[in-house]
Design a protein around this motif. Structure first.
Motif, PDB file in Angstrom:
ATOM      1  N   ALA A 147      22.322  40.557  39.600  1.00  0.00           N
ATOM      2  CA  ALA A 147      23.510  40.477  38.736  1.00  0.00           C
ATOM      3  C   ALA A 147      24.793  40.627  39.547  1.00  0.00           C
ATOM      4  CB  ALA A 147      23.432  41.548  37.653  1.00  0.00           C
ATOM      5  N   VAL A 148      24.668  40.725  40.870  1.00  0.00           N
ATOM      6  CA  VAL A 148      25.871  40.926  41.697  1.00  0.00           C
ATOM      7  C   VAL A 148      26.911  39.813  41.482  1.00  0.00           C
ATOM      8  CG1 VAL A 148      26.723  41.068  44.074  1.00  0.00           C
ATOM      9  CG2 VAL A 148      24.733  42.413  43.381  1.00  0.00           C
ATOM     10  N   PRO A 149      26.504  38.522  41.460  1.00  0.00           N
ATOM     11  CA  PRO A 149      27.526  37.479  41.217  1.00  0.00           C
ATOM     12  C   PRO A 149      28.215  37.614  39.857  1.00  0.00           C
ATOM     13  CG  PRO A 149      25.528  36.509  42.132  1.00  0.00           C
ATOM     14  CD  PRO A 149      25.195  37.933  41.796  1.00  0.00           C
ATOM     15  N   VAL A 150      27.472  38.074  38.850  1.00  0.00           N
ATOM     16  CA  VAL A 150      28.065  38.258  37.508  1.00  0.00           C
ATOM     17  C   VAL A 150      29.156  39.330  37.582  1.00  0.00           C
ATOM     18  CG1 VAL A 150      27.562  38.980  35.124  1.00  0.00           C
ATOM     19  CG2 VAL A 150      25.879  37.633  36.392  1.00  0.00           C
ATOM     20  N   LEU A 151      28.849  40.439  38.254  1.00  0.00           N
ATOM     21  CA  LEU A 151      29.825  41.536  38.390  1.00  0.00           C
ATOM     22  C   LEU A 151      31.007  41.092  39.255  1.00  0.00           C
ATOM     23  CD1 LEU A 151      27.235  44.409  38.958  1.00  0.00           C
ATOM     24  CD2 LEU A 151      28.699  44.171  36.955  1.00  0.00           C
ATOM     25  N   CYS A 152      30.715  40.355  40.333  1.00  0.00           N
ATOM     26  CA  CYS A 152      31.786  39.942  41.260  1.00  0.00           C
ATOM     27  C   CYS A 152      32.780  38.987  40.604  1.00  0.00           C
ATOM     28  CB  CYS A 152      31.187  39.286  42.511  1.00  0.00           C
ATOM     29  SG  CYS A 152      30.478  40.499  43.627  1.00  0.00           S
ATOM     30  N   GLU A 153      32.272  38.122  39.741  1.00  0.00           N
ATOM     31  CA  GLU A 153      33.171  37.168  39.061  1.00  0.00           C
ATOM     32  C   GLU A 153      34.218  37.943  38.262  1.00  0.00           C
ATOM     33  OE1 GLU A 153      31.002  34.139  36.912  1.00  0.00           O
ATOM     34  OE2 GLU A 153      32.821  33.685  35.766  1.00  0.00           O
ATOM     35  N   ARG A 154      33.770  38.996  37.581  1.00  0.00           N
ATOM     36  CA  ARG A 154      34.698  39.812  36.776  1.00  0.00           C
ATOM     37  C   ARG A 154      35.669  40.579  37.680  1.00  0.00           C
ATOM     38  NH1 ARG A 154      38.046  41.266  34.586  1.00  0.00           N
ATOM     39  NH2 ARG A 154      38.380  42.592  32.764  1.00  0.00           N
ATOM     40  N   LEU A 155      35.143  41.106  38.779  1.00  0.00           N
ATOM     41  CA  LEU A 155      35.982  41.889  39.697  1.00  0.00           C
ATOM     42  C   LEU A 155      37.065  41.008  40.318  1.00  0.00           C
ATOM     43  CD1 LEU A 155      33.126  43.914  41.403  1.00  0.00           C
ATOM     44  CD2 LEU A 155      34.875  44.827  39.869  1.00  0.00           C
ATOM     45  N   ARG A 156      36.687  39.784  40.664  1.00  0.00           N
ATOM     46  CA  ARG A 156      37.640  38.847  41.269  1.00  0.00           C
ATOM     47  C   ARG A 156      38.770  38.541  40.293  1.00  0.00           C
ATOM     48  NH1 ARG A 156      34.042  35.150  42.232  1.00  0.00           N
ATOM     49  NH2 ARG A 156      32.949  36.059  43.985  1.00  0.00           N
ATOM     50  N   ALA A 157      38.424  38.435  39.013  1.00  0.00           N
ATOM     51  CA  ALA A 157      39.435  38.106  37.995  1.00  0.00           C
ATOM     52  C   ALA A 157      40.503  39.201  37.910  1.00  0.00           C
ATOM     53  CB  ALA A 157      38.754  37.920  36.642  1.00  0.00           C
ATOM     54  N   ASP A 158      40.137  40.423  38.284  1.00  0.00           N
ATOM     55  CA  ASP A 158      41.075  41.564  38.221  1.00  0.00           C
ATOM     56  C   ASP A 158      42.041  41.607  39.402  1.00  0.00           C
ATOM     57  OD1 ASP A 158      40.041  42.514  35.949  1.00  0.00           O
ATOM     58  OD2 ASP A 158      38.829  44.090  36.873  1.00  0.00           O
ATOM     59  N   GLY A 159      41.745  40.838  40.432  1.00  0.00           N
ATOM     60  CA  GLY A 159      42.569  40.915  41.647  1.00  0.00           C
ATOM     61  C   GLY A 159      41.981  41.954  42.590  1.00  0.00           C
TER      62      GLY A 159
END
Ligand code: R5P
Length: 309
Positions: A147-159
């Protein structure tokens, strides 16, 4: 989708429904009866002969009952002549009991793998095992998603300005490196010690420079929260500007939710591999249903699953 069926155990029907929605199919029909002597009966309420069947059951309370229900469900499907049965276990039961680190104890994760096979599963689909060696406990094909890519996509959206990925303990360093690679961030590692009943965790050192940084703690699971909350306090003591966490499996046992409220941790990003009974304004849940649905489609079609990693 022809010849494909998804059945849900009692542990996480919302996830099974979300998977079925992604697949464009209705969940398989079954009934579960609990007798006064606590015996369970599972009856498959539709024809599964020669079907490719997936059973969704995660590791969640009541844990022992859900494990037994999974085994009975797998057995019922096998005896109903399903062509192939895949156990979809988003959070694998007893994943932390993966080694004999004390005398005269069971390697219970291995026992779980044996039981799932004995009950009739032909393959297993799971997400972010506590340790990679668990995959080797299976004598059948076992696909491990992340699930790392799922979490990373959200983290990237935050800056990600001034951010750093922090492994919650040394055992998490490899996974933290995967987060860091996805996000293009540097990495730090917490040195954690456990004491007493082994549920008390204490961060004692950090390898890496976190001063003035927005720390992004990562771990495979949060159980009592001891690891994450102790690391949060320690990172602030070391001069961190802010601390949030991204964790795959929200076990949230004991007083974890209460402790989350009192902690300086700003946000806890988790997935829905486990249902969360009560929530907190600090928790944000991302769904792994699309990931599991894509993997199920690929397994059913005989296409590569590793392309998802
Ligand atoms: C340990 O090796 C795991 O990666 C987690 O750090 C641990 O399971 C978290 O447990 P708790 O939240 O109770 O500290």
């Amino acid at each position: 989708m022809d010849g494909l069926k998804v059945f849900s155990g009692s542990s996480h029907p919302a996830l099974a429904q979300a998977i079925c929605k992604c697949l464009g199919i209705a969940p398989g029909r079954l009934s579960t009866t609990r007798f006064s002597n606590e015996n369970l009966k599972v009856r498959i309420e539709e024809n599964v002969r020669e079907q490719d069947v997936f059973v969704v059951q995660t590791s969640a309370p009541p844990l022992s009952e859900n494990i037994v229900e999974l085994l009975i469900l797998l057995d019922a499907l096998t005896h109903a002549s399903a062509r192939r049965v895949t156990a979809v276990l988003p959070y694998f039961p007893y994943a932390r009991s993966d080694k004999k680190d004390e005398p005269r104890i069971s390697i219970t994760a291995r026992l779980m793998a044996d039981l799932v096979a004995t009950a009739g599963a032909n393959r297993v689909l799971t997400i972010d095992l506590h340790s990679p060696q668990i995959q080797g406990f299976f004598s059948m094909p076992a696909d491990q998603l992340t699930a790392v890519p799922v979490l990373c996509e959200r983290l990237r959206a935050d800056g990600l300005e001034e951010a750093i990925v922090v492994a919650a303990d040394v055992g998490e360093a490899k996974d933290a490196a995967v987060f860091a690679k996805h996000l293009g961030l540097p990495i730090a590692i917490i040195d954690k010690r456990r004491s007493g009943d082994e549920e008390r965790a204490e961060a004692v050192a950090v390898i890496g420079d976190v001063r003035g940084k927005r720390c992004l703690l990562v771990d495979d699971e949060i159980a009592t929260g001891g690891t994450i909350f102790s690391a949060t306090d320690f990172l602030f003591e070391q001069g961190a500007r802010g601390v949030s966490a991204a964790v795959v499996h929200p076990v949230l046992s004991g007083r974890a939710l209460e402790r989350l409220g009192a902690s300086r941790l700003e946000r806890l990003l988790v997935t829905d591999t486990i249902p969360i009974a009560a929530t907190s304004p600090k928790i944000e849940v991302l769904s792994v249903a699309p990931l599991l649905a894509e993997a199920i489609t690929r397994i059913h079609d005989g296409r590569s699953v590793s392309a998802l990693f």
